[in-house]
Design an enzyme around this catalytic site. Structure first.
Site, PDB file in Angstrom:
ATOM      1  CE  LYS A 270      -3.739  -2.041   2.800  1.00 36.65           C
ATOM      2  NZ  LYS A 270      -4.890  -1.899   1.908  1.00 36.65           N
ATOM      3  NE  ARG A 344     -10.789 -10.627  -1.577  1.00 39.45           N
ATOM      4  CZ  ARG A 344     -11.205  -9.746  -2.482  1.00 39.45           C
ATOM      5  NH1 ARG A 344     -11.415 -10.127  -3.735  1.00 39.45           N
ATOM      6  NH2 ARG A 344     -11.421  -8.503  -2.138  1.00 39.45           N
TER       7      ARG A 344
END
Length: 489
Positions: A270, A344
């Site tokens: 990020k 996920r």
């Protein structure tokens, strides 16, 4: 740290109070409609104070010195009406008007003028959010003693719903976990905190699968995400079994939470500005931990399992990489095309474990899963991806009762499975088209790992509501526990 409790009477509420706050719908503050609460002088002052308050869409507040005890009198006016996607409890408005009086010293006495007793749960949770527990300051801020007393519009006392105090405390504890920095909360310390919070609960058993044991048990998702962090990834499983389960068949419900204690984005790192605040990426695990605790304390009629999928998405020589293929607990293989779509992968293992190893019949997940959730449903509604229409309706209704609002996303596997197509594995972990219902697609990825098991499935993306600005909220605790307590046996 501030304490929050319920007073047994107006008299005990006012005893020693430095500030008294009266919260209620705008209509209540009319001269002839204000209930007899504080004595003639203070009641009249409250009505007079309310005259200059601009209520707007989300409520307004004002306060003044009294010249005697209590030293301050405050009023919080709630809008008379709300839209159909809001909650009739006006929980967010309660939070806003209480926040205006949260600072200061001494005991804070809050009188809630509620339309019905059922609303007190949402009001109390909203109040709890105004008094966060975590502080990393060298000189800890002084806490307040906060007491609540609820009345109807005629001033008659209202009793809070059963278990309200337990929900409020669980919400505050979960928010505290979200607020903790990664220097204090990693997968190992999170697991220890969970054990501490569950210690002493009856009929609860806890197990932990740590580090390379995850691979030995087929959990390649959690292991892959967290394998290069200093604190090993783990799957913490706690199961509450009601006493009646020995004599009759009971429903088995699983709560699965994303517990990424810090998310760097992995090798798809990020950028600055996007990584700050990623201590909140375990907000789903904090929510299911709090909900499980409430359910066990309340003696839930169902068997309930808690699965905390704990990992730190760190970077280093052992990082999982784009183009890697991981095998999850479901046996399905996943080609990595985005290391920042890590939650996920953890949940995929967790839901499969719940369905296949624990044989749960109903699985709820909670996760700060996608930034797209905030685009879809905003900062105050969690996004719900649900395979079962009845379960979806139950969660929406529970959210309106407790103030943790949720809103359904389209459930359409035939539209979304294609987004994860891979030529070398069963699926990729991130969508091909970021403009095609990202939040729903993320829920679909998780559902892919239990779609063949027949479980009832509900996925809650709470990225915005769990950490809307600078503080955790404990969002999810109330709506999950309320939903499950309301399910038929």
């Amino acid at each position: 740290m501030s304490s929050i409790g319920f007073a047994s009477s107006i008299k005990s509420l006012l005893k020693g109070a430095k500030t008294v706050l009266v919260v209620g719908p705008e209509q209540v503050f009319g001269k002839k409609k204000f209930p007899k609460l504080l004595g003639k002088k203070l009641d009249a002052l409250a009505v007079e104070l309310a005259k200059d308050v601009s209520v707007g869409d989300l409520g307004g507040a004002a306060k003044t010195l009294t010249g005697s005890e209590p030293r301050q009198l405050a009023v919080g006016l709630l809008p008379n009406r709300v839209s159909r996607y809001n909650t009739p409890t006006r929980a967010e408005s309660v939070r806003r008007v209480v926040a205006s009086s949260a600072g200061g010293k001494g005991k804070l006495a809050i009188i809630l003028v509620a339309d019905e007793a059922e609303h007190i749960l949402a009001h109390a949770v909203a109040i709890g959010r105004c008094f966060p527990q975590y502080s990393g300051k060298s000189k800890a801020p002084r806490g307040r003693r906060v007491q609540i007393f609820a009345v109807d519009r005629q001033g008659k006392p209202l009793a809070a719903p059963t278990g309200t105090a337990k929900v409020v405390q669980a919400v505050r504890d979960s928010a505290e976990l979200v607020d903790m920095p990664p220097s204090e909360l990693n997968p190992e310390t999170f697991a220890a905190k969970a054990r501490e919070l569950l210690d002493g609960l009856k009929n609860v058993e806890i197990t932990e699968i740590v580090g390379d044991e995850l691979l030995e048990n087929g959990c390649g998702g959690i292991h892959g995400v967290g394998r290069c962090a200093l604190a090993a990834p783990r799957l913490v499983v706690a199961t509450y079994t009601p006493a009646r389960a020995a004599e009759e068949e009971v429903r088995h419900i699983a709560l699965v939470g994303k517990g990424v204690t810090y998310d760097t984005g992995g090798l798809h790192l990020k950028p600055r500005g996007a990584m700050e605040g990623m201590k909140c990426d375990m907000g789903g695990a904090a929510a299911v931990l709090g909900a499980f605790r409430v359910l066990a304390q309340r003696g839930c009629a169902h068997k309930v399992s808690l699965l905390l999928c704990l990992a730190e998405n760190a970077i280093g020589p052992a990082s999982y990489k784009p183009d890697d293929i991981l095998t999850l607990h479901s046996g399905k293989t996943v080609e990595i095309n985005n290391t920042d779509a890590e939650g996920r992968l953890c949940l995929g293992d967790g839901v499969s474990w719940a369905a296949r190893e624990l044989e749960a019949d109903t699985v709820f997940t909670a996760a700060t899963l996608t930034g797209a959730q905030m685009v879809s449903t905003g900062l105050l509604h969690g996004a719900l991806y649900c395979a079962d229409e009845g379960l979806e309706a139950a969660m929406v209704a529970a959210g309106k009762r407790c103030g943790d609002l949720v809103h359904p996303l389209p459930f359409a596997p035939e539209f979304y499975r294609q987004e994860f197509s891979s030529v070398v594995a069963d699926m990729c972990n991130s969508v091909r088209n970021r403009m095609n219902a990202q939040s729903a697609c993320a829920g679909q990825f998780v559902y892919n790992h239990v779609a063949d098991t027949g479980v009832r499935f509900a996925h809650l993306d709470l990225a915005g509501p769990a950490f809307p600005k600078d503080r955790g909220t404990g969002f999810g605790v109330a709506v999950l526990s309320e939903t499950i307590l309301g399910l038929d046996s």
